[in-house]
Design an enzyme around this catalytic site. Structure first.
Site, PDB file in Angstrom:
ATOM      1  N   SER A 314      -3.558  -6.923  -1.785  1.00  0.00           N
ATOM      2  CA  SER A 314      -2.444  -7.798  -1.447  1.00  0.00           C
ATOM      3  C   SER A 314      -1.897  -7.521  -0.049  1.00  0.00           C
ATOM      4  O   SER A 314      -2.598  -7.701   0.939  1.00  0.00           O
ATOM      5  CB  SER A 314      -1.355  -7.629  -2.520  1.00  0.00           C
ATOM      6  OG  SER A 314      -0.425  -8.657  -2.491  1.00  0.00           O
ATOM      7  N   ASP A 325      -9.557  -7.377  12.314  1.00  0.00           N
ATOM      8  CA  ASP A 325      -9.921  -8.561  13.089  1.00  0.00           C
ATOM      9  C   ASP A 325      -9.449  -8.486  14.533  1.00  0.00           C
ATOM     10  O   ASP A 325     -10.064  -9.086  15.425  1.00  0.00           O
ATOM     11  CB  ASP A 325      -9.344  -9.820  12.433  1.00  0.00           C
ATOM     12  CG  ASP A 325     -10.134 -10.233  11.195  1.00  0.00           C
ATOM     13  OD1 ASP A 325     -11.059  -9.494  10.812  1.00  0.00           O
ATOM     14  OD2 ASP A 325      -9.833 -11.290  10.615  1.00  0.00           O
ATOM     15  N   LYS A 339      -7.128  -9.705  -3.257  1.00  0.00           N
ATOM     16  CA  LYS A 339      -6.031 -10.622  -3.631  1.00  0.00           C
ATOM     17  C   LYS A 339      -5.552 -11.322  -2.360  1.00  0.00           C
ATOM     18  O   LYS A 339      -4.869 -10.734  -1.537  1.00  0.00           O
ATOM     19  CB  LYS A 339      -4.876  -9.882  -4.290  1.00  0.00           C
ATOM     20  CG  LYS A 339      -3.727 -10.807  -4.678  1.00  0.00           C
ATOM     21  CD  LYS A 339      -2.635 -10.049  -5.398  1.00  0.00           C
ATOM     22  CE  LYS A 339      -1.481 -10.992  -5.723  1.00  0.00           C
ATOM     23  NZ  LYS A 339      -0.767 -11.456  -4.518  1.00  0.00           N
TER      24      LYS A 339
END
Length: 459
Positions: A314, A325, A339
């Protein structure tokens, strides 16, 4: 207590469904009209999009009536309606649910970091109670409960698939009270009984220490309202203890079950100077959000290695995705939980609310990690380091030779490892992360300290 990703945004929703009216009668075709057969079947009017089919309403009322009339015990209307509401939300996804006063209080406790229980995050998965992660230094962690375990019995009574909420409620209780869980560990076929005592769980979401001079260890156990502030204070203290700029840090998000979206964004921002952190998209316009980093990096560009595993979920995955990224951190460990949705708490009245999945979130590269998780840059097996009780053969060194020259730094006895060394000996993943961090630091050019203006922009 469920793995969660919450946003403190309340949406106003219109809840009245559109009902499809009975189909209008079909007019008789004009005489001689060859386009309509003489014996045509009446055509049912199409049901408008987003309308409730009357057949579904009739089925619901018929079942309701049968339960009231024929069920073996008398069931009052309130219980049936509550069950219908719970079932409506449970059929959507594992994270949407109807909250009563106790559940709202539990959710508030989770995000503030204090409650009475075992310190265990669980999720309802296909009629079972699955452990997402034990909380650091909790009865559950000390008892050896791990991410991926399944709770099959509580105090000898089986966990029922139709009453998982009741099973979750039993995990909490008066501090000092006893509880025994029958737990099925991953890749095991026979459950084991684990006896514990409930405690007041006060979760400090950030801990940290120096692994070696210049190299910090930062542990974030969950994302509470004040996690960002705790992280800043901890890094400042470690900088002061080190008496020099840190050369790098390990950020440990293993078995972190998540928490507040805003806290995940804040923690990500502490290590990023620029770039997208996360975007969310849903059906409502208010669900479409984008969060970007502001200038200022608490480590001033020093290398960062992040540890993740299948209990990293989460909000923790938002941080992992943002730093990966944006090429700010090297991820090591195991694939994360997966999730990729956002829940919003929508109040109904003073004592009831709906926790509803309102959006999916996307990493800076535009990828949804829902059900897929995040694959680390370097995969580590779930191993543990072990130490031999005794060496098979004596280790001979210069100091063991008779009449050897005395060395200035020889000392009077063997060096005893410190607490940090002992932790590294036990924790394979952390040991590997430190090795990788040193390799990154050896080729990293120290960055100039952030300017005061940049630091101030962090708030």
């Amino acid at each position: 207590m469920f793995t969660r990703l919450l946003v403190p945004i309340l949406f106003a929703l219109g809840c009245a469904p559109a009902l499809a009216a009975d189909p209008p009668p079909v007019a008789a075709p004009p005489a001689g009209d060859a386009s309509v057969p003489a014996k045509s079947t009446p055509v049912k009017a199409p049901v408008p999009k987003n309308a409730v089919d009357l057949a579904d309403i009739r089925a619901f009322t018929a079942v309701y009536s049968l339960v009231k009339q024929a069920y073996v015990d008398d069931v009052d209307d309130h219980r049936l309606m509550q069950a219908a509401i719970h079932g409506l939300l449970a059929g959507l996804d594992p994270h949407s649910e109807y909250l009563g006063k106790e559940q709202i209080d539990d959710l508030t406790e989770d995000t503030t970091g204090s409650y009475a229980g075992l310190g265990i995050e669980v999720l309802q998965v296909e009629g079972t109670l699955r452990v997402v992660a034990p909380i650091d230094d909790s009865p559950a962690e000390r008892a050896g409960i791990k991410a991926g375990d399944t709770i099959v019995r509580i105090n000898g009574k089986p966990v029922q698939s139709d009453d998982l909420d009741g099973a979750v409620a039993q995990l909490r209780g008066k501090p000092g009270s006893d509880i025994t869980l029958s737990v099925l560990h991953e890749k095991q076929s026979v459950p084991v009984d684990v006896a514990m005592k409930r405690e007041v769980i006060r979760v400090a979401s950030v801990r940290g220490r120096l692994l070696e001079p210049g190299y910090a260890y930062l542990r974030v156990s969950q994302f509470q309202a004040d996690t960002g502030a705790q992280l800043r204070k901890r890094i400042e203290r470690l900088q002061a203890d080190n008496k020099a700029p840190l050369r790098g840090a390990v950020l440990d998000l293993r078995s972190n079950p998540g928490g507040l979206l805003t806290s995940a964004v804040e923690v990500s921002d502490e290590f990023l100077d620029s770039g997208v952190i996360v975007t969310t998209r849903g059906r409502l316009k208010e669900s479409d959000l984008s969060f970007r980093a502001t200038p200022g990096d608490l480590l001033n560009g020093a290398p960062l290695v992040m540890l993740v595993d299948n209990g990293t979920a989460s909000a923790a995955e938002i941080v992992a995705g943002a730093l990966k990224d944006n090429h700010r951190a090297l991820l090591m460990g195991r694939r994360t939980f997966g999730k990729g949705s956002v829940q919003t708490v929508l109040p109904l009245d003073a004592e009831h609310a709906v926790k509803l999945t309102t959006a999916r979130y996307y990493t800076p590269s535009g990828i949804s990690i829902q059900a897929a998780g995040i694959q680390p840059d370097i995969t580590l097996a779930d191993l543990a380091l072990s130490q031999r009780d005794s060496e098979p053969t004596p280790i001979i060194g210069e100091r063991d030779l008779r009449n050897h020259l005395k060395g200035a730094n020889e000392g009077d006895g063997p060096v005893t490892p410190g607490a940090a060394d002992r932790d590294l000996q036990k924790d394979y993943a952390l040991n590997e992360a430190l090795n990788a961090l040193k390799a990154l630091a050896s080729r990293n050019k120290p960055a100039a300290p952030a300017s005061a203006s940049a630091e101030n922009q962090k708030g």
